[in-house]
Write a protein that holds these residues in place. Sequence first.
Motif, short mmCIF file in Angstrom:
data_model
loop_
_atom_site.label_atom_id
_atom_site.label_comp_id
_atom_site.label_asym_id
_atom_site.label_seq_id
_atom_site.Cartn_x
_atom_site.Cartn_y
_atom_site.Cartn_z
N ASN A 97 0.82 -1.22 0.00
CA ASN A 97 0.00 0.00 0.00
C ASN A 97 0.85 1.27 0.00
OD1 ASN A 97 -2.40 -1.41 -0.06
ND2 ASN A 97 -2.59 -1.46 2.17
N GLY A 98 2.03 1.22 0.60
CA GLY A 98 2.89 2.39 0.63
C GLY A 98 3.92 2.42 -0.49
N PHE A 99 3.80 1.50 -1.44
CA PHE A 99 4.80 1.36 -2.49
C PHE A 99 4.88 2.60 -3.38
CE2 PHE A 99 6.00 -0.16 -6.78
CZ PHE A 99 7.27 -0.61 -6.48
N ARG A 100 3.74 3.07 -3.86
CA ARG A 100 3.76 4.21 -4.79
C ARG A 100 4.29 5.47 -4.13
NH1 ARG A 100 -1.52 3.61 -8.61
NH2 ARG A 100 -0.61 2.00 -9.89
N THR A 101 3.86 5.74 -2.93
CA THR A 101 4.34 6.95 -2.26
C THR A 101 5.83 6.83 -1.93
OG1 THR A 101 3.62 6.06 -0.12
CG2 THR A 101 2.09 7.53 -1.27
N SER A 102 6.27 5.63 -1.58
CA SER A 102 7.70 5.44 -1.31
C SER A 102 8.52 5.64 -2.58
CB SER A 102 7.97 4.05 -0.76
OG SER A 102 7.32 3.86 0.45
N LEU A 103 8.02 5.13 -3.68
CA LEU A 103 8.74 5.30 -4.96
C LEU A 103 8.76 6.76 -5.35
CD1 LEU A 103 9.69 3.47 -7.69
CD2 LEU A 103 7.78 4.81 -8.53
N GLU A 104 7.64 7.45 -5.18
CA GLU A 104 7.58 8.86 -5.57
C GLU A 104 8.50 9.72 -4.72
OE1 GLU A 104 3.40 9.66 -5.45
OE2 GLU A 104 3.03 8.53 -7.31
N THR A 105 8.66 9.39 -3.44
CA THR A 105 9.60 10.16 -2.63
C THR A 105 11.04 9.75 -2.94
OG1 THR A 105 9.40 8.57 -0.81
CG2 THR A 105 8.00 10.52 -0.72
N TYR A 106 11.26 8.51 -3.36
CA TYR A 106 12.62 8.05 -3.67
C TYR A 106 13.14 8.66 -4.96
CZ TYR A 106 16.51 4.78 -4.23
OH TYR A 106 17.76 4.22 -4.38
N GLN A 113 5.40 8.78 -14.28
CA GLN A 113 6.50 9.40 -15.01
C GLN A 113 7.85 8.72 -14.76
OE1 GLN A 113 6.44 13.52 -13.95
NE2 GLN A 113 4.55 13.94 -15.08
N ALA A 114 7.91 7.82 -13.80
CA ALA A 114 9.18 7.12 -13.53
C ALA A 114 9.42 6.08 -14.62
CB ALA A 114 9.11 6.45 -12.16
N ASN A 115 10.66 6.01 -15.08
CA ASN A 115 10.97 5.03 -16.13
C ASN A 115 11.35 3.69 -15.50
OD1 ASN A 115 13.60 5.34 -15.24
ND2 ASN A 115 14.21 6.65 -16.95
N GLN A 116 11.57 2.71 -16.35
CA GLN A 116 11.86 1.35 -15.89
C GLN A 116 13.13 1.28 -15.05
OE1 GLN A 116 9.83 -1.20 -16.41
NE2 GLN A 116 11.08 -2.90 -15.74
N ALA A 117 14.16 2.02 -15.43
CA ALA A 117 15.42 1.99 -14.70
C ALA A 117 15.26 2.55 -13.28
CB ALA A 117 16.50 2.76 -15.46
N GLU A 118 14.47 3.62 -13.15
CA GLU A 118 14.25 4.20 -11.83
C GLU A 118 13.45 3.25 -10.94
OE1 GLU A 118 14.23 8.92 -13.01
OE2 GLU A 118 12.37 7.77 -13.15
N LYS A 119 12.47 2.57 -11.52
CA LYS A 119 11.69 1.60 -10.75
C LYS A 119 12.56 0.42 -10.33
CE LYS A 119 7.33 2.79 -13.00
NZ LYS A 119 6.28 2.34 -13.91
N GLU A 120 13.43 -0.03 -11.22
CA GLU A 120 14.34 -1.13 -10.88
C GLU A 120 15.30 -0.71 -9.77
OE1 GLU A 120 16.25 -2.23 -14.51
OE2 GLU A 120 14.45 -3.19 -15.32
N GLN A 121 15.80 0.52 -9.85
CA GLN A 121 16.71 1.02 -8.80
C GLN A 121 16.00 1.11 -7.46
OE1 GLN A 121 19.91 1.43 -9.31
NE2 GLN A 121 20.25 1.99 -7.19
N LEU A 123 13.46 -0.84 -6.48
CA LEU A 123 13.32 -2.21 -5.98
C LEU A 123 14.64 -2.74 -5.46
CD1 LEU A 123 10.89 -3.90 -8.53
CD2 LEU A 123 10.39 -2.96 -6.28
N PHE A 124 15.74 -2.36 -6.10
CA PHE A 124 17.06 -2.75 -5.64
C PHE A 124 17.33 -2.16 -4.25
CE2 PHE A 124 21.76 -2.37 -5.62
CZ PHE A 124 22.07 -3.69 -5.85
N ALA A 125 16.94 -0.91 -4.05
CA ALA A 125 17.11 -0.27 -2.74
C ALA A 125 16.24 -0.95 -1.69
CB ALA A 125 16.77 1.22 -2.83
N MET A 126 15.03 -1.36 -2.07
CA MET A 126 14.16 -2.09 -1.15
C MET A 126 14.78 -3.42 -0.75
SD MET A 126 10.26 -1.66 -2.49
CE MET A 126 9.60 -2.83 -1.34
N ALA A 127 15.35 -4.12 -1.72
CA ALA A 127 15.93 -5.44 -1.46
C ALA A 127 17.15 -5.34 -0.56
CB ALA A 127 16.31 -6.11 -2.77
N HIS A 128 17.85 -4.22 -0.60
CA HIS A 128 19.04 -4.06 0.24
C HIS A 128 18.74 -3.45 1.60
CE1 HIS A 128 21.14 -5.35 -3.22
NE2 HIS A 128 22.33 -5.14 -2.69
N GLY A 129 17.45 -3.21 1.89
CA GLY A 129 17.07 -2.73 3.21
C GLY A 129 17.20 -1.24 3.40
N ASN A 130 17.34 -0.48 2.34
CA ASN A 130 17.47 0.97 2.48
C ASN A 130 16.16 1.63 2.89
OD1 ASN A 130 20.04 0.52 1.62
ND2 ASN A 130 19.77 1.40 -0.41
#
Length: 179
Positions: A97-106, A113-121, A123-130
């Motif tokens: 539920n907080g995914f979109r707002t977290s991505l928009e602040t990130y 408007q976020a491109n594929q590379a930004e979305k992948e980055q 998710l990479f930050a999420m996976a590393h616990g940032n």
Amino acid sequence: MTSISRREWVKGMALVTLGSVAFYDLSAQTKPILPTSWKPIEWTKDQDQLLSDWVGIIIPESTIPGAVSLGVPSFVKTMLDDCYEPTAQDAFRKVLNGFRTSLETYVKKPWTQANQAEKEQFLFAMAHGNLGADAQNAMSTLKGLTIQGYTSSEEIMVKYYHYVMAPGFFNGCAPVKKS
């Protein structure tokens, strides 16, 4: 001591076997299959779309079908619903539920408007616990379920792993070679 004939012994064993099967079947019908605390997860349309986008970022479409076109989001939903405890489901739902707002602040852009590379980055930050331990756990759960659903799909198993359901075909009309 009385003697018993073979026929009477077999008849008695058959009756005992059938009786135990019938008793087991009747006792199994009285027990509830699911625990009373189990409730399926209710998914909204927005959450469905977000989960599909999330899975599509992990395994995107290319020359081979991606995770979304192979139905992996429905696999992920089923696995979360059937195999995870309610606390894990709630934590996953909170992160989703907080995914979109977290991505928009990130990335400091709206989701559209976020491109594929930004979305992948992201998710990479999420996976590393940032973005916190809950986000890291949700991401590892999602990655594991996405990979499991993708690699066990029929399309991938048959076309790319060359999986054969029953190997060793029978050909009844093959000529026999004499040596």
